[in-house]
Design an enzyme around this catalytic site. Structure first.
Site, mmCIF file in Angstrom:
data_model
loop_
_atom_site.group_PDB
_atom_site.id
_atom_site.type_symbol
_atom_site.label_atom_id
_atom_site.label_comp_id
_atom_site.label_asym_id
_atom_site.label_seq_id
_atom_site.Cartn_x
_atom_site.Cartn_y
_atom_site.Cartn_z
ATOM 1 N N ASP A 86 35.412 157.917 -93.007
ATOM 2 C CA ASP A 86 35.010 157.371 -94.307
ATOM 3 C C ASP A 86 33.494 157.256 -94.439
ATOM 4 O O ASP A 86 32.990 156.967 -95.525
ATOM 5 C CB ASP A 86 35.674 156.013 -94.567
ATOM 6 N N GLU A 128 33.230 157.259 -88.121
ATOM 7 C CA GLU A 128 34.577 157.326 -88.710
ATOM 8 C C GLU A 128 34.517 158.117 -90.018
ATOM 9 O O GLU A 128 33.502 158.130 -90.731
ATOM 10 C CB GLU A 128 35.167 155.927 -88.924
ATOM 11 N N HIS A 174 33.501 148.797 -84.734
ATOM 12 C CA HIS A 174 34.811 148.679 -84.121
ATOM 13 C C HIS A 174 35.240 149.977 -83.446
ATOM 14 O O HIS A 174 36.387 150.096 -83.006
ATOM 15 C CB HIS A 174 35.859 148.242 -85.152
ATOM 16 N N HIS A 190 27.947 155.092 -87.668
ATOM 17 C CA HIS A 190 29.379 155.074 -87.331
ATOM 18 C C HIS A 190 29.964 156.415 -87.769
ATOM 19 O O HIS A 190 29.697 156.860 -88.883
ATOM 20 C CB HIS A 190 30.026 153.908 -88.089
ATOM 21 N N ASP A 219 30.522 148.861 -90.530
ATOM 22 C CA ASP A 219 31.738 148.166 -90.988
ATOM 23 C C ASP A 219 31.622 146.634 -90.890
ATOM 24 O O ASP A 219 32.327 145.912 -91.597
ATOM 25 C CB ASP A 219 32.941 148.605 -90.145
ATOM 26 N N HIS A 263 44.193 154.770 -94.170
ATOM 27 C CA HIS A 263 44.906 155.134 -92.936
ATOM 28 C C HIS A 263 46.010 154.131 -92.588
ATOM 29 O O HIS A 263 46.150 153.674 -91.464
ATOM 30 C CB HIS A 263 43.968 155.437 -91.761
ATOM 31 N N HIS A 294 30.925 148.813 -96.460
ATOM 32 C CA HIS A 294 32.000 148.611 -97.441
ATOM 33 C C HIS A 294 31.733 147.316 -98.207
ATOM 34 O O HIS A 294 31.318 146.306 -97.621
ATOM 35 C CB HIS A 294 33.367 148.445 -96.756
ATOM 36 N N TYR A 346 39.534 141.745 -94.331
ATOM 37 C CA TYR A 346 38.926 142.843 -93.577
ATOM 38 C C TYR A 346 38.889 142.511 -92.078
ATOM 39 O O TYR A 346 39.264 143.323 -91.232
ATOM 40 C CB TYR A 346 37.516 143.103 -94.096
#
Ligand code: FEO
Length: 404
Positions: free
Chosen positions: A81, A79, A144, A77, A163, A23, A228, A195
């Protein structure tokens, strides 16, 4: 392929070797989407993966159990991904219960028709016993995203941290010790800082508060499994300390010169500037924006206590590449850094002035005025650059001393 991180607990994620644009955040080393399966009396899935890799994680699940055996799906989470293959998973085990925060549930409704699923809202302190293992949920709003939470597996002392503590890095290594053996400690630290700088920089105060809250809960953390990058099985305390240090404002006593140039005038200035900085005993890195991923420039900004921004003037403004960098940086709400600006101009100037306006919006410590030269530095201008480099380095040392 499923990889055991502890007996009956498996990494079942996917490695995205080819992704470079996340993104808009450039990730030169690719990434992984980690999720985990606990094979217990009630089989439990912790997170899913990006939709492109749904088949990969389903294949990994099938190597351990039939997907229909999954009784619980924890969504730490939402998001894209991590949660966009949820419908594929739920299609294989439609009666499983989804465990998610209140805000996670609200977000999930925007992606899927969740009325078809059993969704249970959880909050900090709630637990789920699935057999030999008990899961403790810890909400981490704004780490986040508003929906974010972490899951602690009590018996194994594992923190599944979504994350948090992650790295955008595709690697054959799944664990920190493997990665360090194959590469180095510094490469791993670099990935953590990259990161943090690009994703978590705005949330330092929340990070400090949340880590303190986790410590207050008395949770012993032996392994951190992020969504990740590599899993922290040997050095979980190291990455926690790195986060606390960064959240507390830690930076190197160094200066990053981050610049772009039209016809080399601004570029020529970087050399005497760097000499002046070094002669004050301060390390210096020079980063040309058009030759560097912007995420790397953000990381180098974050690594250094001081930053000099260099820009030519184009139509009375900063160069677009410099404006882009500072715009991105402003969104990351940097703190505890000192900045100045320099550049060459041909007509009326304006680029350096604009850079200072951006600095003021960010509320950074500023060294004014900056340094501008007409077209191309003369020998006298180069001396001025050297002296400005020395002056800036002195200010950086003074400012840095506040943090020690
Ligand atoms: Fe890796 Fe916030 O998603």
């Amino acid at each position: 392929m499923a990889i055991a991180i502890r007996p009956d607990i498996y990494w079942i994620g996917a490695i995205d070797w080819g992704i470079r644009d996340f993104h808009g955040y450039e990730i030169p080393r690719g990434t992984t989407y980690n999720n985990y399966l606990i094979v217990d009396h009630e089989v439990t899935l912790l997170d899913t993966v990006k939709y492109d890799f749904a088949e990969t994680t389903i294949r990994n699940i099938k190597s351990l159990v039939e997907p229909s055996a999954i009784r619980h799906v924890v969504i730490n989470h939402i998001e894209n991904d991590h949660a966009t293959s949820l419908d594929r998973i739920m299609g294989l085990t439609p009666t499983a219960t989804i465990h998610i925060t209140e805000r996670g549930k609200k977000g999930l409704e925007r992606f899927f028709d969740i009325s078809q699923w059993d969704v249970k809202v959880v909050k900090t302190g709630d637990t789920l016993t699935i057999g030999k293992h008990t899961l403790l949920f810890i909400e981490t709003p704004m780490l986040h995203w508003p929906d974010s939470m972490m899951t602690y597996i009590k018996e194994e002392k594992i923190l599944v941290s979504q994350d948090g503590f992650g790295q955008h890095m595709a690697s054959a290594a799944r664990f920190d010790d493997e990665f360090i053996h194959g590469e180095s400690v510094s490469a791993l630290e670099d990935a953590v800082v990259d990161y943090y700088a690009n994703i978590l920089m705005p949330f330092g105060q929340i990070i400090k508060t949340k880590i303190a809250e986790i410590q207050k809960l008395g949770l012993d953390i032996e392994l951190i499994a992020p969504d990740h990058g590599i899993v922290w099985r040997q050095y979980p305390q190291k990455v926690i300390k790195m986060y606390l240090d960064m959240a507390g404002g830690k930076a190197d006593l160094s200066v990053s010169i981050i610049y772009d140039t039209m016809w080399q005038g601004t570029e020529i200035m970087t050399v005497p500037l760097a000499e002046g900085i070094k002669d004050e005993g301060v390390e210096c890195k020079v980063i040309k924006l058009r030759a560097t991923p912007i995420s790397t420039a953000v990381k180098e900004f974050w690594n250094s206590r001081g930053c000099l921004i260099g820009t030519s003037t184009l139509n009375n403004l900063m160069l677009p590449s410099v404006a882009h960098f500072l715009y991105q940086l402003r969104g990351l709400r940097p703190k505890n850094r000192i900045v100045g600006a320099f550049g060459a101009y041909g007509w009326g100037g304006g680029g350096v002035k604009e850079a200072y306006e951006e600095f003021k919006k960010m509320g950074l410590e500023i060294v004014e005025p900056g340094l501008q030269v007409l077209y191309r530095p003369s020998p006298e201008d180069e001396t001025k650059c050297y002296e400005f480099g020395k002056l800036f380095a002195k200010k950086v040392k003074e400012y840095h001393s506040i943090f020690h």
